[in-house]
Design a protein around this motif. Structure first.
Motif, PDB file in Angstrom:
ATOM      1  N   THR A   1       0.859  -1.180   0.000  1.00 50.26           N
ATOM      2  CA  THR A   1       0.000   0.000   0.000  1.00 50.26           C
ATOM      3  C   THR A   1       0.898   1.234   0.000  1.00 50.26           C
ATOM      4  O   THR A   1       2.124   1.134  -0.014  1.00 50.26           O
ATOM      5  CB  THR A   1      -0.906   0.036   1.247  1.00 50.26           C
TER       6      THR A   1
ATOM      7  N   GLU B   1      -8.947   3.370   9.350  1.00 54.06           N
ATOM      8  CA  GLU B   1      -9.389   3.695   7.982  1.00 54.06           C
ATOM      9  C   GLU B   1      -9.830   2.433   7.237  1.00 54.06           C
ATOM     10  O   GLU B   1      -9.349   1.336   7.499  1.00 54.06           O
ATOM     11  CB  GLU B   1      -8.288   4.449   7.230  1.00 54.06           C
ATOM     12  N   ASP B   2     -10.736   2.631   6.286  1.00 57.82           N
ATOM     13  CA  ASP B   2     -11.406   1.518   5.603  1.00 57.82           C
ATOM     14  C   ASP B   2     -10.591   0.872   4.489  1.00 57.82           C
ATOM     15  O   ASP B   2     -10.707  -0.322   4.239  1.00 57.82           O
ATOM     16  CB  ASP B   2     -12.719   2.003   4.987  1.00 57.82           C
ATOM     17  N   GLN B   3      -9.796   1.659   3.797  1.00 55.11           N
ATOM     18  CA  GLN B   3      -9.209   1.182   2.549  1.00 55.11           C
ATOM     19  C   GLN B   3      -8.278  -0.015   2.741  1.00 55.11           C
ATOM     20  O   GLN B   3      -8.183  -0.880   1.868  1.00 55.11           O
ATOM     21  CB  GLN B   3      -8.456   2.324   1.864  1.00 55.11           C
TER      22      GLN B   3
ATOM     23  N   GLN C   1      -7.341  -3.657   0.630  1.00 51.94           N
ATOM     24  CA  GLN C   1      -5.981  -3.944   0.169  1.00 51.94           C
ATOM     25  C   GLN C   1      -5.484  -5.294   0.684  1.00 51.94           C
ATOM     26  O   GLN C   1      -4.752  -5.998  -0.022  1.00 51.94           O
ATOM     27  CB  GLN C   1      -5.054  -2.806   0.611  1.00 51.94           C
TER      28      GLN C   1
ATOM     29  N   SER D   1     -10.762   9.561   6.392  1.00 52.67           N
ATOM     30  CA  SER D   1      -9.931   8.912   5.388  1.00 52.67           C
ATOM     31  C   SER D   1      -8.709   9.764   5.052  1.00 52.67           C
ATOM     32  O   SER D   1      -8.654  10.968   5.328  1.00 52.67           O
ATOM     33  CB  SER D   1     -10.738   8.668   4.115  1.00 52.67           C
TER      34      SER D   1
ATOM     35  N   SER E   1      -7.881  10.629   2.103  1.00 49.77           N
ATOM     36  CA  SER E   1      -8.328  11.626   1.133  1.00 49.77           C
ATOM     37  C   SER E   1      -8.963  12.834   1.822  1.00 49.77           C
ATOM     38  O   SER E   1      -8.730  13.983   1.437  1.00 49.77           O
ATOM     39  CB  SER E   1      -9.342  11.003   0.162  1.00 49.77           C
TER      40      SER E   1
ATOM     41  N   LYS F   1      -9.442   4.296  -5.794  1.00 51.89           N
ATOM     42  CA  LYS F   1     -10.339   4.543  -4.659  1.00 51.89           C
ATOM     43  C   LYS F   1     -10.092   5.884  -3.993  1.00 51.89           C
ATOM     44  O   LYS F   1     -11.023   6.631  -3.693  1.00 51.89           O
ATOM     45  CB  LYS F   1     -10.203   3.408  -3.635  1.00 51.89           C
ATOM     46  N   MET F   2      -8.820   6.214  -3.737  1.00 49.76           N
ATOM     47  CA  MET F   2      -8.525   7.472  -3.052  1.00 49.76           C
ATOM     48  C   MET F   2      -8.880   8.675  -3.906  1.00 49.76           C
ATOM     49  O   MET F   2      -9.380   9.686  -3.402  1.00 49.76           O
ATOM     50  CB  MET F   2      -7.056   7.520  -2.625  1.00 49.76           C
TER      51      MET F   2
END
Length: 358
Positions: free
Chosen positions: A50, A114-116, A120, A164, A166, A192-193
């Motif tokens: 990531t 955070e979700d991302q 990943q 997030s 972002s 996504k970001m």
């Protein structure tokens, strides 16, 4: 006896300049699996890559896996052995298991919870299956970690209180330009970001957003989100440099996609705020030294993220209790299957008694 280990470089231990040297692109991951198979030391492998971490999880029959992983990073990415030694963190057995569960939950992320990262971790597992890299032990480990992360997200309100990467990036831009009204932006890359950044820009009332990506269908999809989004060809992105107040870039390219020479030829001297969320970086760092340009990179996010963590710690501690329960369930499975795994078979929940919450 089987040996479980992980080795990695992350934002807590290494600077951005180091992390981008060991970032796995999709093609690099494929080559890494091929190299590992040819060398024949590791039985199972899963690679997580990531913007904030690069980690290799493995199973072997020899207790030399830590040395192998350090040497692998050095040889595969062609980095100095001393630099690898100074930056790579290795964990074995239980420590590697416990670490992965926390990573999957976003508890080791720059932005707590955070979700991302869960997506990943899922992608890393899928990529290992595709490349026939994982096996019985790592398959169950990653599936359990993913299931646990889903449970934590539905049981606690940590996700609701998280911000997030972002969103924090947009906050930095807001501090730079003060108001989005009447402003124009260019968003390079539509992962996504970048899509999250689009939503935040729209919510701030920005006048116009140009979007570009190497895949034209993604541009068309982005244009359908709002009337003030306009797609442009990737090769033509420089044509709008002089028109925009904000540039946000987050691609998976292994090299710069915005170069200083091209930028200087196509921009004027008005104030411009740039946000580079990519790793390796998308924007040549020297651009940040140009008069009127403010350039933020992924590590600038860390400063704001740390300020926002205190109010999420209560939910974090609830989530960690679930993590500990599910880590022990995985250890129980190891024992039930009769697998001898380094430093794991005699682990009980008592191991957490001396632990102090962050």
């Amino acid at each position: 006896m089987k040996y479980l280990a992980m080795a990695g470089i992350d934002y807590e231990n290494s600077a951005l300049e180091v992390r981008e040297k060991v970032s796995f692109t999709k093609s690099a991951i494929k080559r890494a699996f091929e190299k590992i198979k040819v060398e024949g030391i590791l039985e199972e492998v899963i690679i997580i890559s990531t913007c904030n971490r690069s980690e290799i999880y493995c199973i072997s029959e020899e207790a030399s896996e830590e040395e192998y992983l350090r040497n692998f990073y050095s040889s595969f990415f062609k980095i100095d052995k001393k630099e690898a030694e100074d930056n790579i963190v290795c964990r074995k057995g239980f420590d590697a298991i416990y670490h992965l569960f926390q990573v999957a939950n976003g508890f080791k992320s720059m932005v707590l919870g955070e979700d991302q990262i869960l997506g990943q971790v899922k992608d890393a597992y899928s990529e290992a299956l595709l490349n026939k890299g994982s096996g019985k032990i790592l398959n169950r480990l990653f599936l359990n970690a993913i299931t646990d992360a889903k449970k934590v997200k539905t049981t606690t309100s940590l996700t609701n209180t998280s911000i997030s990467v972002s969103a924090i990036g947009i906050k930095l831009i807001h501090e730079c330009i003060k108001s989005f009204k009447g402003k124009k932006a260019l968003v390079v890359g539509l992962g996504k970001m970048s899509k999250l950044s689009l939503q935040y820009l729209l919510s701030e009332g920005i006048e116009k957003i140009y979007v570009t990506n190497r895949t034209k269908t993604k541009i068309l999809d982005a244009e359908s989100i709002a009337d003030n989004i306009e797609g442009i060809d990737f090769k033509d992105k420089h044509k709008v440099f002089k028109d925009v107040d904000i540039i946000i870039s987050c691609t998976s390219a292994p090299h710069f996609v915005i170069h200083k020479g091209e930028f200087q030829k196509n921009c004027n001297e008005k104030k411009l705020c740039m946000l580079d969320l990519a790793l390796p970086r998308d924007i040549e760092p020297e651009i940040g030294k140009i008069k009127g340009v403010t350039l933020y990179v992924i590590d600038d996010i860390k400063k704001i993220a740390q300020k926002n963590e205190q109010r999420r710690l209560v939910e974090y501690n609830k989530g960690m209790e679930l993590v500990k329960e599910d880590v022990i369930k995985y250890i129980d499975w190891i024992n039930h299957e009769g697998i001898e795994l380094n430093g794991c078979n005699n682990i009980t929940k008592d191991i957490f008694k001396e632990e102090v919450s962050i």
